[in-house]
Design a protein around this motif. Structure first.
Motif, PDB file in Angstrom:
ATOM      1  N   GLU A  58       0.829  -1.215   0.000  1.00 31.28           N
ATOM      2  CA  GLU A  58       0.000   0.000   0.000  1.00 31.28           C
ATOM      3  C   GLU A  58       0.858   1.259   0.000  1.00 31.28           C
ATOM      4  O   GLU A  58       0.542   2.237  -0.685  1.00 31.28           O
ATOM      5  CB  GLU A  58      -0.935  -0.017   1.209  1.00 31.28           C
ATOM      6  CG  GLU A  58      -2.020  -1.083   1.104  1.00 31.28           C
ATOM      7  CD  GLU A  58      -2.841  -1.220   2.376  1.00 31.28           C
ATOM      8  OE1 GLU A  58      -3.921  -1.828   2.314  1.00 31.28           O
ATOM      9  OE2 GLU A  58      -2.398  -0.722   3.437  1.00 31.28           O
ATOM     10  N   VAL A  59       1.950   1.244   0.768  1.00 25.45           N
ATOM     11  CA  VAL A  59       2.850   2.405   0.773  1.00 25.45           C
ATOM     12  C   VAL A  59       3.490   2.577  -0.601  1.00 25.45           C
ATOM     13  O   VAL A  59       3.621   3.697  -1.112  1.00 25.45           O
ATOM     14  CB  VAL A  59       3.921   2.245   1.868  1.00 25.45           C
ATOM     15  CG1 VAL A  59       5.011   3.310   1.730  1.00 25.45           C
ATOM     16  CG2 VAL A  59       3.277   2.343   3.251  1.00 25.45           C
ATOM     17  N   ALA A  60       3.895   1.475  -1.220  1.00 25.96           N
ATOM     18  CA  ALA A  60       4.485   1.540  -2.560  1.00 25.96           C
ATOM     19  C   ALA A  60       3.480   2.057  -3.577  1.00 25.96           C
ATOM     20  O   ALA A  60       3.847   2.783  -4.510  1.00 25.96           O
ATOM     21  CB  ALA A  60       4.990   0.163  -2.974  1.00 25.96           C
ATOM     22  N   SER A 279       9.664   6.288   8.198  1.00 23.20           N
ATOM     23  CA  SER A 279       8.682   7.230   8.746  1.00 23.20           C
ATOM     24  C   SER A 279       7.368   7.174   7.979  1.00 23.20           C
ATOM     25  O   SER A 279       6.285   7.175   8.582  1.00 23.20           O
ATOM     26  CB  SER A 279       9.244   8.657   8.713  1.00 23.20           C
ATOM     27  OG  SER A 279      10.386   8.762   9.524  1.00 23.20           O
ATOM     28  N   ARG A 280       7.467   7.133   6.660  1.00 26.19           N
ATOM     29  CA  ARG A 280       6.242   7.069   5.856  1.00 26.19           C
ATOM     30  C   ARG A 280       5.474   5.786   6.127  1.00 26.19           C
ATOM     31  O   ARG A 280       4.250   5.794   6.227  1.00 26.19           O
ATOM     32  CB  ARG A 280       6.574   7.188   4.364  1.00 26.19           C
ATOM     33  CG  ARG A 280       6.996   8.574   3.942  1.00 26.19           C
ATOM     34  CD  ARG A 280       7.058   8.742   2.445  1.00 26.19           C
ATOM     35  NE  ARG A 280       8.148   8.011   1.839  1.00 26.19           N
ATOM     36  CZ  ARG A 280       8.014   6.947   1.082  1.00 26.19           C
ATOM     37  NH1 ARG A 280       6.814   6.463   0.817  1.00 26.19           N
ATOM     38  NH2 ARG A 280       9.070   6.333   0.557  1.00 26.19           N
ATOM     39  N   ALA A 284       1.721   5.318   7.951  1.00 26.16           N
ATOM     40  CA  ALA A 284       0.625   4.663   7.231  1.00 26.16           C
ATOM     41  C   ALA A 284       0.124   3.416   7.946  1.00 26.16           C
ATOM     42  O   ALA A 284      -1.088   3.165   8.009  1.00 26.16           O
ATOM     43  CB  ALA A 284       1.068   4.300   5.814  1.00 26.16           C
ATOM     44  N   ALA A 285       1.038   2.606   8.492  1.00 27.96           N
ATOM     45  CA  ALA A 285       0.666   1.303   9.054  1.00 27.96           C
ATOM     46  C   ALA A 285       0.560   1.302  10.573  1.00 27.96           C
ATOM     47  O   ALA A 285       0.077   0.329  11.157  1.00 27.96           O
ATOM     48  CB  ALA A 285       1.676   0.239   8.617  1.00 27.96           C
ATOM     49  N   GLU A 286       1.059   2.358  11.203  1.00 33.44           N
ATOM     50  CA  GLU A 286       1.051   2.471  12.674  1.00 33.44           C
ATOM     51  C   GLU A 286       1.853   1.356  13.338  1.00 33.44           C
ATOM     52  O   GLU A 286       1.482   0.832  14.384  1.00 33.44           O
ATOM     53  CB  GLU A 286      -0.384   2.501  13.210  1.00 33.44           C
ATOM     54  CG  GLU A 286      -1.186   3.689  12.694  1.00 33.44           C
ATOM     55  CD  GLU A 286      -2.574   3.745  13.283  1.00 33.44           C
ATOM     56  OE1 GLU A 286      -3.062   2.712  13.783  1.00 33.44           O
ATOM     57  OE2 GLU A 286      -3.184   4.832  13.243  1.00 33.44           O
ATOM     58  N   ARG A 287       2.952   0.981  12.711  1.00 34.22           N
ATOM     59  CA  ARG A 287       3.895   0.005  13.270  1.00 34.22           C
ATOM     60  C   ARG A 287       5.182   0.090  12.471  1.00 34.22           C
ATOM     61  O   ARG A 287       5.266   0.837  11.486  1.00 34.22           O
ATOM     62  CB  ARG A 287       3.329  -1.425  13.209  1.00 34.22           C
ATOM     63  CG  ARG A 287       3.029  -1.922  11.806  1.00 34.22           C
ATOM     64  CD  ARG A 287       2.626  -3.380  11.790  1.00 34.22           C
ATOM     65  NE  ARG A 287       2.278  -3.830  10.460  1.00 34.22           N
ATOM     66  CZ  ARG A 287       3.147  -4.204   9.521  1.00 34.22           C
ATOM     67  NH1 ARG A 287       4.445  -4.189   9.784  1.00 34.22           N
ATOM     68  NH2 ARG A 287       2.740  -4.619   8.337  1.00 34.22           N
ATOM     69  N   LYS A 288       6.195  -0.676  12.896  1.00 36.79           N
ATOM     70  CA  LYS A 288       7.481  -0.684  12.214  1.00 36.79           C
ATOM     71  C   LYS A 288       7.411  -1.501  10.920  1.00 36.79           C
ATOM     72  O   LYS A 288       6.617  -2.443  10.800  1.00 36.79           O
ATOM     73  CB  LYS A 288       8.566  -1.273  13.125  1.00 36.79           C
ATOM     74  CG  LYS A 288       8.763  -0.540  14.442  1.00 36.79           C
ATOM     75  CD  LYS A 288       9.363   0.833  14.239  1.00 36.79           C
ATOM     76  CE  LYS A 288       9.675   1.489  15.581  1.00 36.79           C
ATOM     77  NZ  LYS A 288      10.249   2.854  15.401  1.00 36.79           N
ATOM     78  N   MET A 289       8.267  -1.151   9.978  1.00 37.78           N
ATOM     79  CA  MET A 289       8.337  -1.886   8.713  1.00 37.78           C
ATOM     80  C   MET A 289       9.146  -3.151   8.907  1.00 37.78           C
ATOM     81  O   MET A 289      10.260  -3.119   9.436  1.00 37.78           O
ATOM     82  CB  MET A 289       8.972  -1.014   7.633  1.00 37.78           C
ATOM     83  CG  MET A 289       8.841  -1.563   6.219  1.00 37.78           C
ATOM     84  SD  MET A 289       9.526  -0.416   4.992  1.00 37.78           S
ATOM     85  CE  MET A 289       8.662  -0.986   3.503  1.00 37.78           C
TER      86      MET A 289
END
Length: 390
Positions: A58-60, A279-280, A284-289
């Motif tokens: 989704e971020v991509a 950070s982005r 968006a996900a409210e957690r770490k990547m």
């Protein structure tokens, strides 16, 4: 003025026609997420996020849309969840009726089964989670690209670090699950590849509650291991490995599935612009990547980069460009990413990290290659057993 006006009008008309043509490029991507039966483990400290992987895609998609808005390219993402007991092949067929671009979050056997579907022969599939070496070797498929790093890439990264530090006395503890065994085998292959070897190894087969017994059981278990510089742990289901550190008979660093780990991505990666991506994603996900998120992000971004550079959504055009030397993806790892044309694996640096910091980024300095130093990680072209890409 009278001369410039027609030129300006013509330029504007040409731009408008070009934009109108670009506006016809609609890129529809499906994310197929197959639920896995999780094995019972000794700890419940690591809950699996419900949006694992999907959030990276989704971020991509938002990243693609940023460029796409100016070019008239439209991107859409749909997630299909396959729960335990449901048929992933039926869901894959349903997705392929809508789009030939499919991200697959599933075990290796399901990835191969989907790739072999008649409906998938003219599709482009991205394996975003399965690390199995066989998917890049004898079981590779022409229509499958891999943005998840292989086990060999991860274990080669560790082996390079050991060579660099001259830590050549190694011991191994491996679990009994299939994932543990695959990882342990990959470790052995990597150690052999870089001129290292194991002094001793043991299999962890305890079913006792280590939360209470680690201080008593682990020292006795590790006492029989021959003297070593590093203790490797193959515990890919994260069952017992967390209890090994600081409980061993000899005080030694831990690496592998625990301690210093080699993975596609980690929250501690902050250099090369990675902090911005972190950070982005967190916003968006409210957690770490996590690594699965990064692999999904890379797959969707690879599609977006190919569409942007070719101004096309034609599948064969996209595939040819993605596998060409001209393709490069900025992956926030210090080097441009590209795909290996002999097995479809995404070349990428592998972070070596612990829970608090980045230790190193492989490939390490001094490991040279005639084409790309990234090809020192994982299966290189001269040794490939994948014939589907020939």
């Amino acid at each position: 003025m009278s001369i410039l006006k027609p030129i300006a009008v013509a330029a504007l008309l040409a731009f408008g026609l070009s934009a109108a043509a670009s506006a016809e490029i609609n890129v529809n991507i499906h994310y197929l997420k197959v639920e896995r039966a999780l094995p019972p483990t000794l700890s419940n400290l690591d809950p699996v996020p419900e949006n694992l992987g999907v959030s990276g895609a989704e971020v991509a998609l938002k990243d693609n849309a940023t460029t796409g808005r100016f070019l008239g390219h439209d991107y859409a993402l749909e997630t299909i969840e396959v729960y335990l007991g449901e048929d992933p092949l039926a869901s894959a067929k349903q997705a392929l009726e809508t789009t030939p671009l499919l991200l697959i979050d599933a075990p290796a056997a399901i990835v191969t089964a989907i790739a072999d579907l008649p409906e998938a022969q003219s599709a482009l599939l991205f394996n975003v989670t399965a690390p199995d070496n066989t998917l890049r070797r004898e079981n590779c498929r022409r229509n499958v690209l891999h943005t998840a790093p292989s086990l060999a890439m991860r274990t080669d990264a560790l082996a390079q670090f050991f060579v660099k530090r001259r830590w050549d006395r190694l011991a191994l503890i491996e679990g009994t699950y299939a994932q543990d065994q695959s990882y342990a085998n990959a470790l052995r292959e990597s150690l052999t590849k870089f001129g290292l070897g194991l002094r001793s190894s043991k299999t962890w087969a305890f079913d006792a509650d280590m939360r209470r017994n680690a201080a008593q059981e682990v020292p006795l278990f590790t006492q029989e291991l021959k003297d070593h510089d590093v203790l490797l742990v193959a515990d890919e289901v994260h069952d017992f490995g967390r209890y090994i550190a600081f409980n061993t008979w000899e005080p030694r660093p831990i690496a592998g599935s625990e301690g210093m780990t080699a993975t596609a991505w980690a929250p501690v990666v902050e250099q090369w612009g990675a902090a911005q991506l972190q950070s982005r994603f967190e916003k968006a996900a409210e957690r770490k990547m996590l690594p699965q998120d990064y692999a999904a992000w890379a797959a969707v971004r690879a599609i977006g980069e190919a569409v942007t550079r070719t101004s096309s959504a034609d599948l064969q055009t996209l595939r040819a460009f993605i596998l060409s030397p001209e393709f490069e993806l900025a992956g926030f790892k210090g080097r441009p990413l590209s795909f290996r044309p002999w097995n479809g694996q995404l070349r990428q640096p592998i972070p070596l990290t612990h829970s608090r910091a980045l230790v190193a980024m492989a490939p390490l300095e001094g490991f040279l290659h005639p084409v790309s130093e990234l090809d020192t990680l994982g299966q290189d072209q001269p040794e490939t057993t994948c014939t589907a890409f020939e």
